[in-house]
Design a protein around this motif. Sequence first.
Motif, PDB file in Angstrom:
ATOM      1  N   LEU A 193       1.018  -1.068  -0.145  1.00  0.00           N
ATOM      2  CA  LEU A 193       0.103   0.095   0.001  1.00  0.00           C
ATOM      3  C   LEU A 193       0.815   1.241  -0.143  1.00  0.00           C
ATOM      4  N   SER A 194       0.508   2.120  -0.889  1.00  0.00           N
ATOM      5  CA  SER A 194       1.454   3.445  -0.991  1.00  0.00           C
ATOM      6  C   SER A 194       0.567   4.440  -1.258  1.00  0.00           C
ATOM      7  N   PRO A 195       1.030   5.740  -0.899  1.00  0.00           N
ATOM      8  CA  PRO A 195       0.134   6.861  -1.482  1.00  0.00           C
ATOM      9  C   PRO A 195       0.803   7.506  -2.690  1.00  0.00           C
ATOM     10  N   ILE A 196      -0.311   8.060  -3.547  1.00  0.00           N
ATOM     11  CA  ILE A 196       0.083   8.443  -4.842  1.00  0.00           C
ATOM     12  C   ILE A 196      -0.409   9.883  -5.146  1.00  0.00           C
ATOM     13  N   PRO A 197       0.392  11.048  -5.388  1.00  0.00           N
ATOM     14  CA  PRO A 197      -0.251  12.167  -5.739  1.00  0.00           C
ATOM     15  C   PRO A 197      -0.988  12.136  -7.172  1.00  0.00           C
ATOM     16  N   MET A 198      -1.909  13.096  -6.743  1.00  0.00           N
ATOM     17  CA  MET A 198      -2.984  13.153  -7.989  1.00  0.00           C
ATOM     18  C   MET A 198      -2.859  14.401  -8.887  1.00  0.00           C
ATOM     19  N   GLN A 199      -1.854  15.286  -8.198  1.00  0.00           N
ATOM     20  CA  GLN A 199      -1.585  16.641  -9.228  1.00  0.00           C
ATOM     21  C   GLN A 199      -0.280  16.862  -8.626  1.00  0.00           C
ATOM     22  N   PRO A 200       0.417  17.808  -9.527  1.00  0.00           N
ATOM     23  CA  PRO A 200       1.879  18.323  -9.263  1.00  0.00           C
ATOM     24  C   PRO A 200       1.878  19.241  -8.127  1.00  0.00           C
ATOM     25  N   ILE A 201       2.932  19.408  -7.386  1.00  0.00           N
ATOM     26  CA  ILE A 201       3.066  20.573  -6.270  1.00  0.00           C
ATOM     27  C   ILE A 201       3.186  22.108  -7.121  1.00  0.00           C
ATOM     28  N   ARG A 202       2.768  22.990  -6.565  1.00  0.00           N
ATOM     29  CA  ARG A 202       2.840  24.323  -7.097  1.00  0.00           C
ATOM     30  C   ARG A 202       3.989  24.646  -7.463  1.00  0.00           C
ATOM     31  N   GLU A 203       5.189  24.524  -6.573  1.00  0.00           N
ATOM     32  CA  GLU A 203       6.621  24.905  -7.076  1.00  0.00           C
ATOM     33  C   GLU A 203       7.416  23.579  -6.831  1.00  0.00           C
ATOM     34  N   SER A 204       8.467  23.555  -7.689  1.00  0.00           N
ATOM     35  CA  SER A 204       9.276  22.307  -7.591  1.00  0.00           C
ATOM     36  C   SER A 204      10.676  22.701  -7.439  1.00  0.00           C
ATOM     37  N   VAL A 205      10.953  24.246  -7.264  1.00  0.00           N
ATOM     38  CA  VAL A 205      12.431  24.473  -7.075  1.00  0.00           C
ATOM     39  C   VAL A 205      12.304  25.556  -6.090  1.00  0.00           C
ATOM     40  N   THR A 206      13.499  25.662  -5.352  1.00  0.00           N
ATOM     41  CA  THR A 206      13.898  26.889  -4.460  1.00  0.00           C
ATOM     42  C   THR A 206      15.264  26.994  -4.482  1.00  0.00           C
ATOM     43  N   ASP A 207      15.779  27.950  -3.620  1.00  0.00           N
ATOM     44  CA  ASP A 207      17.360  27.982  -3.693  1.00  0.00           C
ATOM     45  C   ASP A 207      17.920  26.560  -3.568  1.00  0.00           C
ATOM     46  N   ARG A 208      18.750  26.178  -4.221  1.00  0.00           N
ATOM     47  CA  ARG A 208      19.579  24.900  -4.139  1.00  0.00           C
ATOM     48  C   ARG A 208      18.802  23.680  -4.089  1.00  0.00           C
TER      49      ARG A 208
END
Length: 383
Positions: A241-256
């Motif tokens: 059993l595992s969780p799965i995201p249904m939509q992307p995150i709002r932001e995928s980068v920040t400093d470093r």
Amino acid sequence: MIDVVVIGAGPSGNTCAALTAQAGLSTLVLEEHDDAGLHVNCTGIIGVEAFKRLNLPTEPILSSLQGIRFLSPAGKTFRYHPGEPLAHIVSRRHFDRTLREWAEARGAEFRFGYHARLIQVDADAVEIRRQEEDPEPIRARAVVIATGFGTNLPAQAGLEGPRQITYGAQAVVEMDGLDDVEIHLGREVAPDAFAWVVPLDGQRARVGLMAHKNPAHHFWKLLSNPNILPRIRTREPKMLLSPIPMQPIRESVTDRVVVVGEAAGQVKTTTQGGIYYGMLCAGLAAEALVEGARQGDFRARTLQRYEKSWRRAIEPELKAGLSLRDLFSGLSDQQIDALVELGSRDDILSLVRRLAQFDWHRELIQTSLRLPELKQLAKGGLW
């Protein structure tokens, strides 16, 4: 100091590591398990296009997906069989380890049994720790979070995780009557999405479903389904059993920091499959990191190149998939029966053969949703 630390030795992490190492960046992959490909809950289905485009290894292939059979609540069926393989089903253990070897051959180093629980970003580096009082933190110029979904590492870097999730429940069982991949539909079978039977080698199959709530309950209920139970020869299946995201995150980068793969919600919103999209996006992340190293600048404004490129590549697909799922989630069993029956019509089959691509669904979805029958279905018709 290490140039790039990748957290997670799955397909996305290994891909990014191989490409940054190949470009001359010192690259270290941290994996919490003892090797790549362990404790993975995945159907292992990868489209033929991915093998060609990414030159993926064929040794891990267990079988090929030649056709798909959809089964409605009332027993109606729709079979799509294009005459050539749509995808391959792989051993994830073998597949992930082969990608790890590929990354190692290009200069990436691996540290197994290292569970990275804490990251701290400062002006000069990222520190990665296993625990608060870790006497030997790892310092890197940039970090790639490729852990799969469920980690809080993005939040530690100030990035919000996916807002909607579902759960995948699955087991490998010995089973009779295996041919096509089977998709079982209906509110009693899989109330939130669909259930599947994915043949592996003629004797075994991956059987599972997705559910937003009570996934274990729905999984065991699935195994008692009269279309499935008489065919299962395994006495005590082991459910994963595992969780799965249904939509992307709002932001995928920040400093470093960059986030790739399931950790970034880069999965198909129709099927929640994430291997191919994750690997494509990992390649784009590597390009941004290499450019950051060239400029000596890993701030967010430089890494935004990755954010823009992956959204341009797959976000239209994700949005189309969500529109389809919104429609499907409101259908009754009678409407699902009508939908499957509709799929067997010659004109609909012709449309599917013309537009269907295993990994790219937007054109077929948008065209289908303009059909009068689908519009009527969306309004509650076709009972």
